[in-house]
Design a protein around this motif. Structure first.
Motif, PDB file in Angstrom:
ATOM      1  N   GLY A   1       0.751  -1.259   0.038  1.00  0.00           N
ATOM      2  CA  GLY A   1      -0.038   0.113  -0.137  1.00  0.00           C
ATOM      3  C   GLY A   1       0.722   1.519   0.040  1.00  0.00           C
TER       4      GLY A   1
ATOM      5  N   GLN B   1       6.161   0.751   1.879  1.00  0.00           N
ATOM      6  CA  GLN B   1       5.137   1.602   1.165  1.00  0.00           C
ATOM      7  C   GLN B   1       5.651   2.682   0.106  1.00  0.00           C
TER       8      GLN B   1
ATOM      9  N   LYS C   1      -5.983   1.398  -0.675  1.00  0.00           N
ATOM     10  CA  LYS C   1      -4.650   0.867  -0.345  1.00  0.00           C
ATOM     11  C   LYS C   1      -3.891   1.831   0.545  1.00  0.00           C
TER      12      LYS C   1
ATOM     13  N   ARG D   1      -2.564   3.236   3.840  1.00  0.00           N
ATOM     14  CA  ARG D   1      -2.264   2.426   5.113  1.00  0.00           C
ATOM     15  C   ARG D   1      -2.099   3.725   6.225  1.00  0.00           C
TER      16      ARG D   1
ATOM     17  N   ILE E   1       1.512   0.440  11.166  1.00  0.00           N
ATOM     18  CA  ILE E   1       0.722  -0.194  10.006  1.00  0.00           C
ATOM     19  C   ILE E   1       0.871  -1.535  10.296  1.00  0.00           C
TER      20      ILE E   1
ATOM     21  N   LYS F   1      -5.321   0.401  13.311  1.00  0.00           N
ATOM     22  CA  LYS F   1      -6.325   0.284  12.213  1.00  0.00           C
ATOM     23  C   LYS F   1      -7.746  -0.329  12.891  1.00  0.00           C
TER      24      LYS F   1
END
Length: 524
Positions: A295, A326, A363, A365, A429, A435
């Motif tokens: 991502g 990333q 995507k 992140r 991440i 998240k």
């Protein structure tokens, strides 16, 4: 009689219909950057809902580098700052940008900005032709950016009732009459949460006292403007103008803010800029596709800051981004990138980004941000974790709230080192809890019964329809301060207790004296 009653009812409903669907609203913005973006969005929302909107906008600050304005569906009355003064102001902004990136932001900087806003206010009030044309339009109400005290003075000069909009957290709550229990409501710039220990509560009390000192200094800064443009006997006091607002709106939401008491005329409408994501350009989609499952992350230090004037910091950030898997989309003015610094291979620089659409990409992140409220509300809406690098103003408090909500963390700008930056990005991440917290806040945000724009329109229309917000403001705003704090009652009770105690002591002394003398006579 029945026919007369029906005609009165018919006329009443026609008036209400015309009022709700054709109010004349003056929106006011005297600052660029996110302030302009917010007031523009508010103006568009009101315009879409059938109101006749005009914005009074001060141009020339240059606080939106790289931004390409969209065509306006509503008329805008503009004026531009004098070129000589504008050069001085831009030098002030440039100087303080340098300080922000070295961690030297302070209340002195804020007061210096207020001094500039005071000077600009004099220029605005001197635009006699513009002021006359606005007065002649006979607006029903003004909608003002309350960060700048000048907007209150302009409204007062035009004789307009006004709705105040503050573009962040409840930073000025003690000064607009909001109950602020210091045991669980952290003060502006305290960087505290609502769960304070003993010493943190002590700090909060001193922050409360300090906030009143700063507010008095701001009012003193604007005294010259008031004395110059308002006649003796009708000179307003800024603290009174704060209490006079028909409504207060705040660009915040309780998904990020800590729960606190509000008054009926105070409402939060944070997240006006957060919307379902639109597709990004093919160029960006191709770049994102190269990231695979890793991502990408979005890096933006706000609408005002399109570059980093401290090369050592820039080098550390560039090295840190080079160490992560990333892709990185970084809002940065390419022409200001140092020629001798090789850009990390996974980084793409862009003059301006559609941040909401990028954060909402499947995507995305992580958002690396300065901690502006608009950016954070977009991250919450799309459920994307945050790494903050606070620079000035409310950004430190905003990110303290993000950390308390376990949606991300922040690094002070003076502690940015490549290895530490890369490790922190990987930690956020790769740790699913961040998240998960972001998605939980997203659900809370999206499942609220009314969207921010619905609350905005409904409350504005309510104030126009009901002829003002006096029914929402507490009587305390009209009371002397000693009555609000019950000091007269406390003084009365204290005097009564002292008098009672005095009389009781006198009686007891008299009785004891009589008993003593009687006993003595018997002994003799």
């Amino acid at each position: 009689m029945a026919a007369c009653r029906k005609s009165i009812i018919f006329v009443f409903f026609i008036q209400q219909f015309l009022l709700l669907h054709g109010a004349k609203i003056l929106t006011m913005c005297f600052m660029g950057g996110s302030h302009y973006l917010l007031v523009d969005e508010i103006s568009r929302i009101l315009h879409r809902n059938g109101h006749e909107v005009r914005m009074f906008f001060q141009m020339g600050e240059g606080l939106l580098p790289g931004y390409k304005p969209k065509s306006s569906p509503y008329p805008v009355t503009t004026w531009t700052l004098d070129e000589v003064y504008l050069k001085q102001f831009n030098e002030f902004i440039t100087k303080h940008k340098q300080q922000y990136f070295t961690g030297r932001s302070s209340s002195k900087t804020y007061l210096a900005l207020m001094a500039h806003l005071s000077d600009q206010c004099k220029f605005s009030l001197n635009q006699s032709n513009i002021m006359k044309s606005l007065r002649d339009e006979k607006f029903d109400i003004a909608f003002i950016d309350a960060f700048n005290p000048c907007t209150f003075l302009i409204s007062e000069k035009l004789g307009l009732p006004y709705i105040a909009f503050f573009p962040g957290i409840f930073a000025n709550a003690p000064h607009v009459g909001l109950p602020t229990p210091l045991s669980y409501v952290p003060l502006y710039q305290s960087q505290l949460s609502d769960r304070m220990d003993f010493f943190q509560r002590i700090k909060n009390i001193f922050m409360y006292i300090g906030s009143h000192v700063v507010q008095k200094k701001i009012e003193a800064i604007f005294e010259d403007v008031i004395n110059e443009h308002f006649p003796v006997g009708s000179r307003p006091v800024i603290s009174d103008l704060y209490l006079k607002a028909e409504l207060w709106f705040y660009n915040v939401d309780f998904t990020i803010e800590f729960p606190r008491p509000l008054l009926p005329h105070v409402h939060y409408i944070g997240g006006l800029m957060a919307k379902p994501a639109e597709p990004v350009s093919q160029e960006l989609e191709d770049f994102i596709y190269q990231s695979g499952e890793s991502g990408f992350i979005v890096v933006s230090m706000g609408s005002m800051l399109d570059s980093c004037p401290v090369e050592e910091l820039l080098q550390e950030m560039n090295k840190g981004f080079a160490q992560i898997p990333q892709k990185v989309i970084w809002r940065y003015q390419r022409s200001l990138w140092p020629n001798d610094l090789e850009l990390a291979p996974n980084v793409k620089l862009m003059e301006w980004i559609s941040q909401n659409d990028l954060i909402g990409h499947p995507k995305a992140r992580l958002l690396v941000t300065h901690g502006g409220m608009n950016s954070l509300m977009e991250a919450i809406y799309h459920g994307v974790p945050v790494l903050g690098i606070p620079l000035f103003g409310d950004q430190f408090d905003n990110l303290a709230r993000i950390e308390a909500k376990q949606m991300g963390t922040f690094i002070p700008v003076i502690k940015i080192k490549a290895e530490h930056l890369a490790n922190t990005i990987r930690h956020i991440i790769e740790n699913p809890s961040y998240k998960s917290s972001a998605m939980k806040l997203s659900v809370i945000r999206k499942s609220q019964p009314f969207s921010p724009d619905q609350k905005l329109v409904r409350w504005v229309e309510h104030i126009i329809q009901s002829g003002g917000g006096s029914h929402l403001r507490p009587y305390a705003f009209q009371q002397p301060w000693y009555q609000q704090f019950l000091l007269d009652i406390i003084l009365f009770i204290t005097i009564c207790l002292i008098m009672f105690s005095y009389i009781a002591v006198k009686i007891i002394t008299f009785v004891l004296g009589k008993l003593y003398s009687t006993g003595k006579q018997k002994q003799s």
